[in-house]
Design an enzyme around this catalytic site. Sequence first.
Site, mmCIF file in Angstrom:
data_model
loop_
_atom_site.group_PDB
_atom_site.id
_atom_site.type_symbol
_atom_site.label_atom_id
_atom_site.label_comp_id
_atom_site.label_asym_id
_atom_site.label_seq_id
_atom_site.Cartn_x
_atom_site.Cartn_y
_atom_site.Cartn_z
ATOM 1 C CE LYS A 1 -4.152 -1.842 2.129
ATOM 2 N NZ LYS A 1 -5.255 -1.611 3.063
ATOM 3 C CG ASP B 1 -8.198 0.533 2.970
ATOM 4 O OD1 ASP B 1 -8.950 -0.379 2.594
ATOM 5 O OD2 ASP B 1 -6.962 0.510 2.806
#
Length: 287
Positions: free
Chosen positions: A72, A108
């Site tokens: 990420k 997210d």
Amino acid sequence: MNSITGKTKICGIIGDPIEHSMSPVMHNAAFQALGLDYVYLPFHVRREELPGAIAGIRALNVVGLNVTIPHKEAVILLLDKLEPLAEKMGAVNTIVNEGGLLTGHNTDAPGFLQALRSKGIDPEGKSILILGAGGASKGISFILAEAGASLVILNRTVTRAEELASQIAQYYHRRPEALTLSEENLARGLDGADILVNTTSVGMVPYVNQTPMPANLLNPNLVVCDIVYNPLETRLLKEAKAAGARTIDGLNMLVWQGALAFEKWTGQKAPFEIMKQAAVKALGYEK
Ligand code: ATR
């Protein structure tokens, strides 16, 4: 699954490990439900293969990609553009490929916010106690600070909580309180709190008998959120329900992050319930 043709658009997820990802079942169920000519594939990509994988996305014209652990942060340097939230957080979980131009997004934390809002809960002006200061906490803490909540962050390793509080203060000019995760501070942090969020892995299988918060501190005025979705109802959520609190499980956040990515790739409203049911079934939670 829909039959694959020469026109089928390809999406996928890169990570290591990848076998346990719920994203392929969620997205393929959504494509099928909406009759979209897309397919979503898992790609097991090791750290050292990340540059090659991203070059491959461009070369093979994969139109949408999710990014999970451990890529990420590292993926950022390989992209062309970052949307502001992903830039602030220093983490990307969704890539949109527009003719070879790769833009990094983060769904997210917005997924967490959407999970709250879909239950009619607006964090603006709320006092929120956050347990944990790792990667998941960072996204959630940033988005809650941005939404106008005041935060207390407790972490086992207090220096991590302090570091996160400093990063938030830099962007939002309001410094969260950062304290050690101790019983005394749990009681103090919960005093007057509207929302409790567990971002630690405490309570996850196989340690399902563990909880980060003593049950006697919970009260009916709280909304209790747990990012753990394995089990779906953690000990924390069970005890919160027993105390009369409202609860939000980790699967809601997971499905919302997927739904928001789906909307970026397809431009269509994501079929949230279908995606959730597909995840519930894949996790073996179906009654
Ligand atoms: P993630 O990206 O899922 O947040 P992470 O960055 O490894 O993963 O963070 C895990 C979080 O859970 C951290 O806040 C961690 O506390 P430390 O920073 O002190 O390690 C917390 N955590 C994990 N196991 C824990 C435990 N047994 N008790 C308390 N906190 C725990």
